[in-house]
Design a protein around this motif. Structure first.
Motif, PDB file in Angstrom:
ATOM      1  N   ARG A   2       0.815  -1.199  -0.088  1.00  0.00           N
ATOM      2  CA  ARG A   2      -0.016  -0.322   0.027  1.00  0.00           C
ATOM      3  C   ARG A   2       0.975   1.142  -0.131  1.00  0.00           C
ATOM      4  NH1 ARG A   2      -5.116   0.880   1.519  1.00  0.00           N
ATOM      5  NH2 ARG A   2      -4.507   3.139   0.670  1.00  0.00           N
ATOM      6  N   LEU A   3       1.860   1.326   0.526  1.00  0.00           N
ATOM      7  CA  LEU A   3       2.564   2.410   0.860  1.00  0.00           C
ATOM      8  C   LEU A   3       3.855   2.582  -0.128  1.00  0.00           C
ATOM      9  CD1 LEU A   3       2.842   2.134   4.777  1.00  0.00           C
ATOM     10  CD2 LEU A   3       1.813   4.092   3.434  1.00  0.00           C
ATOM     11  N   LYS A   4       4.419   1.630  -0.737  1.00  0.00           N
ATOM     12  CA  LYS A   4       5.659   1.965  -1.684  1.00  0.00           C
ATOM     13  C   LYS A   4       5.382   2.804  -2.892  1.00  0.00           C
ATOM     14  CE  LYS A   4       4.647  -2.077  -4.724  1.00  0.00           C
ATOM     15  NZ  LYS A   4       5.408  -3.441  -4.880  1.00  0.00           N
ATOM     16  N   ALA A   5       3.972   3.080  -3.192  1.00  0.00           N
ATOM     17  CA  ALA A   5       3.674   3.928  -4.338  1.00  0.00           C
ATOM     18  C   ALA A   5       3.507   5.384  -3.855  1.00  0.00           C
ATOM     19  CB  ALA A   5       2.283   3.594  -4.912  1.00  0.00           C
ATOM     20  N   VAL A   6       3.279   5.636  -2.458  1.00  0.00           N
ATOM     21  CA  VAL A   6       3.265   7.240  -2.074  1.00  0.00           C
ATOM     22  C   VAL A   6       4.181   7.626  -0.920  1.00  0.00           C
ATOM     23  CG1 VAL A   6       0.557   6.859  -2.093  1.00  0.00           C
ATOM     24  CG2 VAL A   6       1.976   6.257   0.161  1.00  0.00           C
ATOM     25  N   THR A   7       5.327   6.512  -0.780  1.00  0.00           N
ATOM     26  CA  THR A   7       6.412   7.218   0.146  1.00  0.00           C
ATOM     27  C   THR A   7       7.804   6.205   0.130  1.00  0.00           C
ATOM     28  OG1 THR A   7       6.745   7.801   2.410  1.00  0.00           O
ATOM     29  CG2 THR A   7       5.584   5.812   2.231  1.00  0.00           C
ATOM     30  N   THR A   8       8.579   6.556   0.694  1.00  0.00           N
ATOM     31  CA  THR A   8       9.922   5.831   0.332  1.00  0.00           C
ATOM     32  C   THR A   8       9.808   4.813   1.675  1.00  0.00           C
ATOM     33  OG1 THR A   8      10.943   7.684  -0.299  1.00  0.00           O
ATOM     34  CG2 THR A   8      12.417   5.860   0.050  1.00  0.00           C
ATOM     35  N   VAL A   9       9.798   3.563   1.171  1.00  0.00           N
ATOM     36  CA  VAL A   9       9.763   2.225   2.274  1.00  0.00           C
ATOM     37  C   VAL A   9      10.923   1.421   2.068  1.00  0.00           C
ATOM     38  CG1 VAL A   9       8.292   0.540   3.184  1.00  0.00           C
ATOM     39  CG2 VAL A   9       7.095   2.152   1.884  1.00  0.00           C
ATOM     40  N   SER A  10      11.321   1.017   3.313  1.00  0.00           N
ATOM     41  CA  SER A  10      12.453   0.033   3.300  1.00  0.00           C
ATOM     42  C   SER A  10      12.114  -1.141   4.434  1.00  0.00           C
ATOM     43  CB  SER A  10      13.914   0.419   3.637  1.00  0.00           C
ATOM     44  OG  SER A  10      13.915   0.907   5.027  1.00  0.00           O
ATOM     45  N   VAL A  11      12.411  -2.531   4.078  1.00  0.00           N
ATOM     46  CA  VAL A  11      12.042  -3.610   4.965  1.00  0.00           C
ATOM     47  C   VAL A  11      13.205  -4.166   5.422  1.00  0.00           C
ATOM     48  CG1 VAL A  11      11.066  -5.971   5.004  1.00  0.00           C
ATOM     49  CG2 VAL A  11      10.071  -4.387   3.609  1.00  0.00           C
ATOM     50  N   VAL A  12      13.327  -4.247   6.846  1.00  0.00           N
ATOM     51  CA  VAL A  12      14.592  -5.101   7.523  1.00  0.00           C
ATOM     52  C   VAL A  12      14.350  -6.518   7.307  1.00  0.00           C
ATOM     53  CG1 VAL A  12      15.600  -5.087   9.572  1.00  0.00           C
ATOM     54  CG2 VAL A  12      14.764  -3.045   9.011  1.00  0.00           C
ATOM     55  N   GLU A  13      15.205  -6.936   6.472  1.00  0.00           N
ATOM     56  CA  GLU A  13      14.919  -8.511   6.376  1.00  0.00           C
ATOM     57  C   GLU A  13      15.878  -9.316   7.345  1.00  0.00           C
ATOM     58  OE1 GLU A  13      15.331  -9.627   2.201  1.00  0.00           O
ATOM     59  OE2 GLU A  13      14.083  -8.131   1.620  1.00  0.00           O
ATOM     60  N   ASN A  14      15.576  -8.991   8.872  1.00  0.00           N
ATOM     61  CA  ASN A  14      16.156  -9.766   9.715  1.00  0.00           C
ATOM     62  C   ASN A  14      15.842 -11.220   9.985  1.00  0.00           C
ATOM     63  OD1 ASN A  14      13.811  -9.284  10.735  1.00  0.00           O
ATOM     64  ND2 ASN A  14      14.400  -7.840  12.256  1.00  0.00           N
ATOM     65  N   ASP A  15      16.440 -12.053  10.903  1.00  0.00           N
ATOM     66  CA  ASP A  15      16.138 -13.453  11.311  1.00  0.00           C
ATOM     67  C   ASP A  15      14.414 -13.301  11.461  1.00  0.00           C
ATOM     68  OD1 ASP A  15      18.433 -14.283  10.701  1.00  0.00           O
ATOM     69  OD2 ASP A  15      19.070 -14.270  12.696  1.00  0.00           O
ATOM     70  N   PRO A  16      13.865 -12.509  12.356  1.00  0.00           N
ATOM     71  CA  PRO A  16      12.337 -12.632  12.636  1.00  0.00           C
ATOM     72  C   PRO A  16      11.480 -12.356  11.232  1.00  0.00           C
ATOM     73  CG  PRO A  16      13.327 -11.228  14.211  1.00  0.00           C
ATOM     74  CD  PRO A  16      14.274 -11.647  13.270  1.00  0.00           C
ATOM     75  N   TYR A  17      12.212 -11.612  10.434  1.00  0.00           N
ATOM     76  CA  TYR A  17      11.479 -11.348   8.806  1.00  0.00           C
ATOM     77  C   TYR A  17      11.449 -12.762   8.363  1.00  0.00           C
ATOM     78  CZ  TYR A  17      10.857 -10.116   3.879  1.00  0.00           C
ATOM     79  OH  TYR A  17      10.383 -10.050   2.830  1.00  0.00           O
ATOM     80  N   LYS A  18      12.577 -13.140   8.511  1.00  0.00           N
ATOM     81  CA  LYS A  18      12.735 -14.590   7.570  1.00  0.00           C
ATOM     82  C   LYS A  18      12.142 -15.702   8.227  1.00  0.00           C
ATOM     83  CE  LYS A  18      17.531 -13.117   6.072  1.00  0.00           C
ATOM     84  NZ  LYS A  18      19.057 -13.122   6.490  1.00  0.00           N
ATOM     85  N   THR A  19      11.783 -15.861   9.583  1.00  0.00           N
ATOM     86  CA  THR A  19      10.867 -16.849  10.117  1.00  0.00           C
ATOM     87  C   THR A  19       9.768 -16.632   9.783  1.00  0.00           C
ATOM     88  OG1 THR A  19      12.623 -16.969  11.891  1.00  0.00           O
ATOM     89  CG2 THR A  19      10.260 -17.796  12.343  1.00  0.00           C
ATOM     90  N   ALA A  20       9.239 -15.509   9.879  1.00  0.00           N
ATOM     91  CA  ALA A  20       7.683 -15.105   9.498  1.00  0.00           C
ATOM     92  C   ALA A  20       7.259 -15.364   7.891  1.00  0.00           C
ATOM     93  CB  ALA A  20       7.319 -13.595   9.917  1.00  0.00           C
ATOM     94  N   LEU A  21       8.323 -15.034   7.283  1.00  0.00           N
ATOM     95  CA  LEU A  21       8.008 -15.409   5.626  1.00  0.00           C
ATOM     96  C   LEU A  21       8.172 -16.905   5.440  1.00  0.00           C
ATOM     97  CD1 LEU A  21       8.191 -14.663   2.572  1.00  0.00           C
ATOM     98  CD2 LEU A  21      10.630 -14.670   2.714  1.00  0.00           C
ATOM     99  N   LYS A  22       8.891 -17.711   6.062  1.00  0.00           N
ATOM    100  CA  LYS A  22       8.818 -19.113   5.962  1.00  0.00           C
ATOM    101  C   LYS A  22       7.400 -19.511   6.596  1.00  0.00           C
ATOM    102  CE  LYS A  22      11.768 -22.906   7.282  1.00  0.00           C
ATOM    103  NZ  LYS A  22      13.062 -23.399   8.166  1.00  0.00           N
ATOM    104  N   CYS A  23       7.032 -18.974   7.862  1.00  0.00           N
ATOM    105  CA  CYS A  23       5.644 -19.515   8.195  1.00  0.00           C
ATOM    106  C   CYS A  23       4.493 -19.187   7.089  1.00  0.00           C
ATOM    107  CB  CYS A  23       5.493 -18.828   9.407  1.00  0.00           C
ATOM    108  SG  CYS A  23       6.480 -19.406  10.846  1.00  0.00           S
ATOM    109  N   TYR A  24       4.584 -18.092   6.418  1.00  0.00           N
ATOM    110  CA  TYR A  24       3.598 -17.546   5.597  1.00  0.00           C
ATOM    111  C   TYR A  24       3.576 -18.443   4.360  1.00  0.00           C
ATOM    112  CZ  TYR A  24       1.256 -14.277   2.300  1.00  0.00           C
ATOM    113  OH  TYR A  24       0.570 -13.852   1.562  1.00  0.00           O
TER     114      TYR A  24
END
Length: 323
Positions: free
Chosen positions: A25-47
């Motif tokens: 939703r936000l990447k079109a209206v503002t500058t967004v970055s995602v921290v791809e840390n270990d919790p992110y990788k765990t959550a992605l794997k679960c998803y």
């Protein structure tokens, strides 16, 4: 155990779905970055462990929540300049142990601003804390140590459980103890109850507030609870950091500040229960503490399932129904 594991996987998948929807939703209206840390990788794997149909349902529920949050948090969409990056991050579970219950963060360092979301999948428990012969709940939760008297009451009970566990090589089950609700739970709950009241009496006006901050969270946050056909958003605006305007852009709904309690009114057993204490505080707060054994086998510690029974009338709650 499988239930706990699946609940964790569901929760992590929902965290990822929320972060993904914020990004979309936000990447079109503002500058967004995602921290791809270990919790992110765990959550992605679960998803990704879910079917495409389940993933699209997670994303649909998350999109309803995100659309609503964009309306009441203008700073999500609005940056000062191109250098005002909105950073999205999934937080480590360890933070919860220090009283920060937020799972997903949206941060604008340039504005010195952030909001956090506690993502829940079909459950409303606020904390799962333990008691044992050496856990000082007073110090850990409230910053005030438990008395010698408290430990003299609980230590023999937990020490006996430890002996039974060792003697049986960790195979003896709770049901071999007969009515262990009366022989184990009640004396431990009594000691806990008396100690909580003592701590409150000796630290007037402080313990009630610290208890809520420990259980609910010491940072302001939105709790997003995913149901099968709805999503509920609650705003725990304890310190007034949520729902802020951005320059001339005002939020589309008002989130009131919640009043923290200043005193403990009573601690009583729930009616016809030997496992649950109800803690009532002023300003409309009430919490239930249900003690239970986390395993069928005897262990020298017990777990609390802690739930918010009632909150102040000013708790902002909004339910969005998904067709």
């Amino acid at each position: 155990m499988a239930k706990v594991a699946s609940q964790t996987i569901n929760g992590k998948a929902f965290e990822y779905a929320l972060l993904k929807e914020f990004l979309e939703r936000l990447k079109a209206v503002t500058t967004v970055s995602v921290v791809e840390n270990d919790p992110y990788k765990t959550a992605l794997k679960c998803y990704l462990s879910f079917s495409e149909k389940d993933r699209s349902h997670y994303s649909l529920v998350a999109s309803f929540a995100v659309n609503f949050l964009l309306d009441i948090e203008p700073r999500l969409s609005n940056g000062i300049s191109d250098k005002d990056i909105l950073q999205l991050e999934i937080v480590s579970d360890k933070e919860g142990q220090t009283g920060d219950v937020r799972d997903v963060l949206a941060i604008r360092s340039l504005q010195k601003w952030e909001i956090g979301i506690s993502a829940k999948n079909n459950h409303r428990a606020v904390k799962h804390s333990r008691l044992s012969n050496d856990i000082d709940f007073g110090k850990k939760w409230l910053g005030f140590p438990c008395s010698v008297d408290y430990f003299e009451k609980v230590k023999p009970i937990f020490d006996n459980l430890a002996k039974l566990r060792t003697a049986s090589k960790a195979t003896q089950k709770w049901d071999t103890l007969g009515d262990y609700h009366t022989s184990v739970y009640v004396p431990i709950l009594d000691a806990f109850k008396n100690e909580l009241l003592r701590l409150d009496a000796e630290n007037t006006g402080v313990v009630a507030e610290k208890l809520i901050e420990y259980l609910i969270g010491n940072q302001d946050f939105y709790k997003v609870i995913k149901g099968s056909n709805k999503v509920e958003i609650q705003a725990y605006n304890l310190h007034g950091t949520l729902n802020l305007p951005f320059e001339g852009v005002k939020p589309k709904a008002k989130v009131p500040k919640l009043k923290l309690p200043s005193r403990l009114i009573e601690v009583v057993y729930q009616e016809n229960s030997k496992t649950t204490l109800l803690v009532t505080l002023n300003e409309g707060w009430q919490i239930s503490f249900r003690i239970h054994n986390a395993s069928s086998r005897i262990e020298p510690s017990l777990k609390f399932d802690i739930n918010l029974v009632s909150a102040p009338h000013s708790l902002f709650t909004n339910q969005l129904f998904i067709g």
